[in-house]
Design a protein around this motif. Sequence first.
Motif, PDB file in Angstrom:
ATOM      1  N   ILE A   1     -53.311   9.407 -66.250  1.00  0.00           N
ATOM      2  CA  ILE A   1     -52.836   8.374 -65.334  1.00  0.00           C
ATOM      3  C   ILE A   1     -51.595   8.813 -64.552  1.00  0.00           C
ATOM      4  O   ILE A   1     -51.338   8.336 -63.450  1.00  0.00           O
ATOM      5  N   ARG A   2     -50.852   9.746 -65.110  1.00  0.00           N
ATOM      6  CA  ARG A   2     -49.655  10.227 -64.407  1.00  0.00           C
ATOM      7  C   ARG A   2     -49.995  10.894 -63.072  1.00  0.00           C
ATOM      8  O   ARG A   2     -49.146  10.978 -62.185  1.00  0.00           O
ATOM      9  N   TYR A   3     -51.234  11.404 -62.957  1.00  0.00           N
ATOM     10  CA  TYR A   3     -51.650  12.058 -61.711  1.00  0.00           C
ATOM     11  C   TYR A   3     -52.230  11.062 -60.707  1.00  0.00           C
ATOM     12  O   TYR A   3     -52.420  11.401 -59.540  1.00  0.00           O
ATOM     13  N   ILE A   4     -52.526   9.864 -61.178  1.00  0.00           N
ATOM     14  CA  ILE A   4     -53.118   8.843 -60.316  1.00  0.00           C
ATOM     15  C   ILE A   4     -52.045   7.923 -59.718  1.00  0.00           C
ATOM     16  O   ILE A   4     -52.098   7.564 -58.543  1.00  0.00           O
ATOM     17  N   LEU A   5     -51.055   7.565 -60.517  1.00  0.00           N
ATOM     18  CA  LEU A   5     -50.039   6.595 -60.092  1.00  0.00           C
ATOM     19  C   LEU A   5     -49.319   6.972 -58.789  1.00  0.00           C
ATOM     20  O   LEU A   5     -49.068   6.092 -57.958  1.00  0.00           O
ATOM     21  N   PRO A   6     -48.963   8.251 -58.576  1.00  0.00           N
ATOM     22  CA  PRO A   6     -48.245   8.577 -57.332  1.00  0.00           C
ATOM     23  C   PRO A   6     -49.019   8.275 -56.053  1.00  0.00           C
ATOM     24  O   PRO A   6     -48.425   8.168 -54.987  1.00  0.00           O
ATOM     25  N   HIS A   7     -50.328   8.120 -56.143  1.00  0.00           N
ATOM     26  CA  HIS A   7     -51.150   7.868 -54.955  1.00  0.00           C
ATOM     27  C   HIS A   7     -51.593   6.415 -54.851  1.00  0.00           C
ATOM     28  O   HIS A   7     -52.388   6.072 -53.978  1.00  0.00           O
ATOM     29  N   SER A   8     -51.069   5.572 -55.731  1.00  0.00           N
ATOM     30  CA  SER A   8     -51.488   4.173 -55.780  1.00  0.00           C
ATOM     31  C   SER A   8     -50.668   3.303 -54.835  1.00  0.00           C
ATOM     32  O   SER A   8     -49.553   3.664 -54.436  1.00  0.00           O
ATOM     33  N   THR A   9     -51.221   2.152 -54.507  1.00  0.00           N
ATOM     34  CA  THR A   9     -50.480   1.168 -53.727  1.00  0.00           C
ATOM     35  C   THR A   9     -49.367   0.607 -54.604  1.00  0.00           C
ATOM     36  O   THR A   9     -49.373   0.780 -55.830  1.00  0.00           O
ATOM     37  N   GLU A  10     -48.417  -0.088 -53.997  1.00  0.00           N
ATOM     38  CA  GLU A  10     -47.295  -0.627 -54.768  1.00  0.00           C
ATOM     39  C   GLU A  10     -47.772  -1.588 -55.853  1.00  0.00           C
ATOM     40  O   GLU A  10     -47.285  -1.557 -56.991  1.00  0.00           O
ATOM     41  N   ALA A  11     -48.741  -2.440 -55.514  1.00  0.00           N
ATOM     42  CA  ALA A  11     -49.245  -3.408 -56.489  1.00  0.00           C
ATOM     43  C   ALA A  11     -49.954  -2.712 -57.648  1.00  0.00           C
ATOM     44  O   ALA A  11     -49.736  -3.039 -58.825  1.00  0.00           O
ATOM     45  N   ASP A  12     -50.799  -1.733 -57.332  1.00  0.00           N
ATOM     46  CA  ASP A  12     -51.511  -0.996 -58.380  1.00  0.00           C
ATOM     47  C   ASP A  12     -50.541  -0.166 -59.213  1.00  0.00           C
ATOM     48  O   ASP A  12     -50.707  -0.021 -60.430  1.00  0.00           O
TER      49      ASP A  12
END
Length: 396
Positions: free
Chosen positions: A262-273
């Motif tokens: 998940i650490r690799y996914i969070l930087p590309h997420s929207t603020e809400a996500d």
Amino acid sequence: KHRLDAAAVVRSKRQKTSALPTGGLGVALKNLDDKTDNLMADDEVTHISALSTWTIATGAAGTLPSFDRVRKLWNSPLDSHKEVCAVLTAITEVIKSQGEEESPIAYFAALLTALETASITEQQTAISYLLSLVIPTVPQNILRAKFAPSSKLLFSVLEGQSNKEVSVALVRALLSSISHLLVQQDPAIWTEPSVLHMLQYLVQFVFHVKPKIRHAAQRSLAQLSKDVPTACAIVLRSCVGKLDCYTGSKEAQVTLHTISFIRYILPHSTEADLRTGIESILRVVTLRHTKVTSAALQALCSVFKQETLITGEMQGQILMSLYSNKPANLDHPITTVWLEALSSGYTRLAKVEPKLGIIMAHSLFSICTESVLSKNSDIVQISLVSLEEFCVTNLP
């Protein structure tokens, strides 16, 4: 000892329609490049003669740079390497015999046709591996035009692995090709239920028990999430679901796999996500399972060091939550990871909200001063380093 039939490839009769399944997603196959149609259109399949020697003439394995690494395998004693070399030689011979030029498009078409007719796992693996090498060089318009038939074929082979002993090499190659195929598509396809189903199916490999498959899936979906916002949201939702199911039990393997990804996914997420994902990680921290808590804190530390949409307000709330989960015993090894996360968090806060960061820094100074008195030398070291780095980086 090792003799193999090269993968079945198309010869002779040419037609204007592809032999692969078509339709869906509004793909207009009639606009395809003629060469692609020719190579993928044949429906008379024959096996090329088995190779009896590995002393192959120069150029027999193709001249595309994509296959440079395959040519290095030419004298390998491993059967899997010999299979790859045999298939590549056979495919190259067919392309040349049909008067086609060696190109990414030609190999893409011929390899897909070969995969469609292959039934032996070893051949499927070799073909899929070659396909994963060439597909990054295929023009985007071809990948879009052939998305429906090619994705259906690749997924049928991948799904075929669910009812048998899984071939790690085959699954890894398929994951690589499918993810690249998805990245190259028009954003409009992400409204198609079939495409969303594909993604959901791929996500399950992120938690696979076999490390090589799991890591391959994580790399592929991390790249896809970086390039496709819709995919990022879906993948993150799956990860959050896994984390929210964890209750602190000893059976924490899936949770650990999820946190590492998940650490690799969070930087590309929207603020809400992003907020939702971080809240799930913080919830896991409160369960105080040593391995899981350590992994969660490391994930937060990693996210803090990357460019994200974390606002100053959100960062302050995260730090307050971390502070409320201070280890009961500062001599406990988990303290080092907790201090690293706290230090990275304050540095991040000072970067996005300089004034707020300096105001809240007293908490970091207080904790580090207390930790310096620890009997654990590692904790003392990280405390001193945290103070020094914060002062050098953020104080005028």
